[in-house]
Write an enzyme that holds these catalytic residues in place. Sequence first.
Site, short mmCIF file in Angstrom:
data_model
loop_
_atom_site.label_atom_id
_atom_site.label_comp_id
_atom_site.label_asym_id
_atom_site.label_seq_id
_atom_site.Cartn_x
_atom_site.Cartn_y
_atom_site.Cartn_z
CB CYS A 116 -44.43 43.33 -12.87
SG CYS A 116 -44.14 41.73 -13.64
CG HIS A 266 -46.33 45.37 -15.66
ND1 HIS A 266 -45.09 45.36 -16.23
CD2 HIS A 266 -46.69 44.06 -15.51
CE1 HIS A 266 -44.70 44.12 -16.41
NE2 HIS A 266 -45.65 43.30 -15.99
CG ASN A 296 -44.17 41.02 -18.55
OD1 ASN A 296 -43.49 41.92 -18.10
ND2 ASN A 296 -45.01 40.32 -17.79
O1 UT7 Z 1 -46.29 40.47 -15.18
C1 UT7 Z 1 -47.14 39.42 -14.80
C2 UT7 Z 1 -46.71 38.22 -15.60
N1 UT7 Z 1 -47.70 37.31 -15.97
C3 UT7 Z 1 -48.86 37.60 -16.58
O2 UT7 Z 1 -49.23 38.71 -16.79
C4 UT7 Z 1 -49.70 36.45 -17.05
C5 UT7 Z 1 -51.17 36.72 -16.94
N2 UT7 Z 1 -51.88 35.68 -17.63
C6 UT7 Z 1 -51.98 35.64 -18.96
O3 UT7 Z 1 -51.50 36.52 -19.65
C7 UT7 Z 1 -52.75 34.50 -19.58
O4 UT7 Z 1 -53.35 33.75 -18.55
C8 UT7 Z 1 -51.88 33.62 -20.49
C9 UT7 Z 1 -51.48 34.37 -21.72
C10 UT7 Z 1 -50.65 33.12 -19.75
C11 UT7 Z 1 -52.68 32.40 -20.90
O5 UT7 Z 1 -53.86 32.81 -21.57
P1 UT7 Z 1 -55.26 32.17 -21.19
O6 UT7 Z 1 -56.23 32.73 -22.11
O7 UT7 Z 1 -55.47 32.37 -19.72
O8 UT7 Z 1 -55.04 30.64 -21.54
P2 UT7 Z 1 -55.09 29.38 -20.59
O9 UT7 Z 1 -54.03 29.43 -19.54
O10 UT7 Z 1 -56.50 29.21 -20.13
O11 UT7 Z 1 -54.71 28.24 -21.59
C12 UT7 Z 1 -55.55 27.88 -22.67
C13 UT7 Z 1 -54.88 26.77 -23.45
C14 UT7 Z 1 -54.38 25.63 -22.59
O12 UT7 Z 1 -54.66 24.43 -23.26
P3 UT7 Z 1 -55.91 23.52 -22.84
O13 UT7 Z 1 -55.69 23.16 -21.40
O14 UT7 Z 1 -57.11 24.38 -23.05
O15 UT7 Z 1 -55.81 22.36 -23.79
C15 UT7 Z 1 -52.89 25.84 -22.53
O16 UT7 Z 1 -52.19 24.64 -22.36
O17 UT7 Z 1 -53.73 27.27 -24.14
C16 UT7 Z 1 -52.62 26.42 -23.88
N3 UT7 Z 1 -51.40 27.23 -23.94
C17 UT7 Z 1 -50.77 27.49 -25.08
N4 UT7 Z 1 -51.03 27.14 -26.35
C18 UT7 Z 1 -50.20 27.58 -27.30
C19 UT7 Z 1 -50.74 27.84 -22.92
N5 UT7 Z 1 -49.69 28.51 -23.41
C20 UT7 Z 1 -49.68 28.29 -24.75
C21 UT7 Z 1 -48.83 28.73 -25.78
N6 UT7 Z 1 -49.13 28.35 -27.05
N7 UT7 Z 1 -47.77 29.53 -25.57
#
Ligand code: UT7
Length: 339
Positions: A116, A266, A296
């Site tokens: 990135c 980014h 992204n």
């Molecule tokens: O360029 C750099 C690239 N990467 C990034 O920028 C990623 C940075 N991180 C993020 O953007 C966020 O952490 C995410 C969007 C990836 C995740 O959002 P979050 O608010 O941090 O959610 P989380 O990881 O705490 O997950 C919450 C829940 C989980 O379920 P449980 O454990 O609470 O039952 C996940 O399993 O959401 C679930 N989950 C999903 N649900 C539906 C994770 N991905 C998905 C999905 N659809 N695509």
Amino acid sequence: MDSAIRSRITGVGSYVPPRVVTNQELTEYMDTSDEWIVERTGIHTRHWVDPETSTSDLALEAAQRALAAAGVDGPDLDMIMLATLSPDHQFPGTACFLQAKMALPGVPALDVRQQCSGFIYAMAIADQFIRAGTYQKVLIAGAEVHSKGLELSTRGRDVSVLFGDGAGAVVVEAAQVTDPEREPHVFSTHLHADGTFAKELWLGAPGMGYVGPYVNEGAFERGEQYPQMNGRTVFVHAVKHMAESVMEALDANGVELEDVELFFFHQANQRISEAAAHRLGIPGDKVFNTIDRFGNTTAASIPIGLDCAVQAGKLQPGMLVACAAFGSGFTWCSLLLRW
Ligand code: UT7
């Protein structure tokens, strides 16, 4: 007034493949929902390539548009750089494939693999070559084909909903700058990395880092041919480091935050952009976002943003612009320029 050789972006272009993939379509491949994706990321759609299209194909389209915007002919380029985390092949570098498609034999072609942060890292390299007087015209493309490498299942949903395909490119040229307060040029780039976080966002397989063969069966069984991410750790570090990077650029140049007219972060997640803006105390309307449309696009996200902002009439000549990126590595960086 003294005059100095500085680099200047003289043209920008971008290209995304025509196929639009909605959040709804992703629900056919994994347990997710439009509501979850929009609420957690701000992404509504992304673009995916067809099976015939590669990263260098996208880069070529963006490069041709940037060259046309700059009024520069390909054979006049002194160097081309391609920033990507999704190379056409393991080797040679994708910049070589792009260079062949641009029919520029002999022109140096360099891959930049800082994910990135790749576009700003490439800008830093171009800026140094130009300030040193070595090169006068450099093309930088950031291009990604993510869609062919995503794990389109519920196991991979945290990563797969985020990424999109696309390319952006700029032409950077040497310019004699006598009045830095007014004339378009790059003020500075600042680069950082912390490899202790390398496996917080990475793609391991295939790789020489495995014990045993490069194509490692165990790694494939564990799904390490797909990107792995600790989303929360990435989120926290992205906000902190992008905000700090902006301040580092401003401090180095004696520029006030209020003087910056447009910010390009980014595009990782709409919430990351908003949190970085909040941390800096800048109004949201000074941050140009494209994540809702493209997801992204990694190394392509900042040049795509610059091009979209030009097309939307938001990025005007003479504006003071700050760009910051954060990504796998971890790597982070800033770019301050007058457009
Ligand atoms: O360029 C750099 C690239 N990467 C990034 O920028 C990623 C940075 N991180 C993020 O953007 C966020 O952490 C995410 C969007 C990836 C995740 O959002 P979050 O608010 O941090 O959610 P989380 O990881 O705490 O997950 C919450 C829940 C989980 O379920 P449980 O454990 O609470 O039952 C996940 O399993 O959401 C679930 N989950 C999903 N649900 C539906 C994770 N991905 C998905 C999905 N659809 N695509």
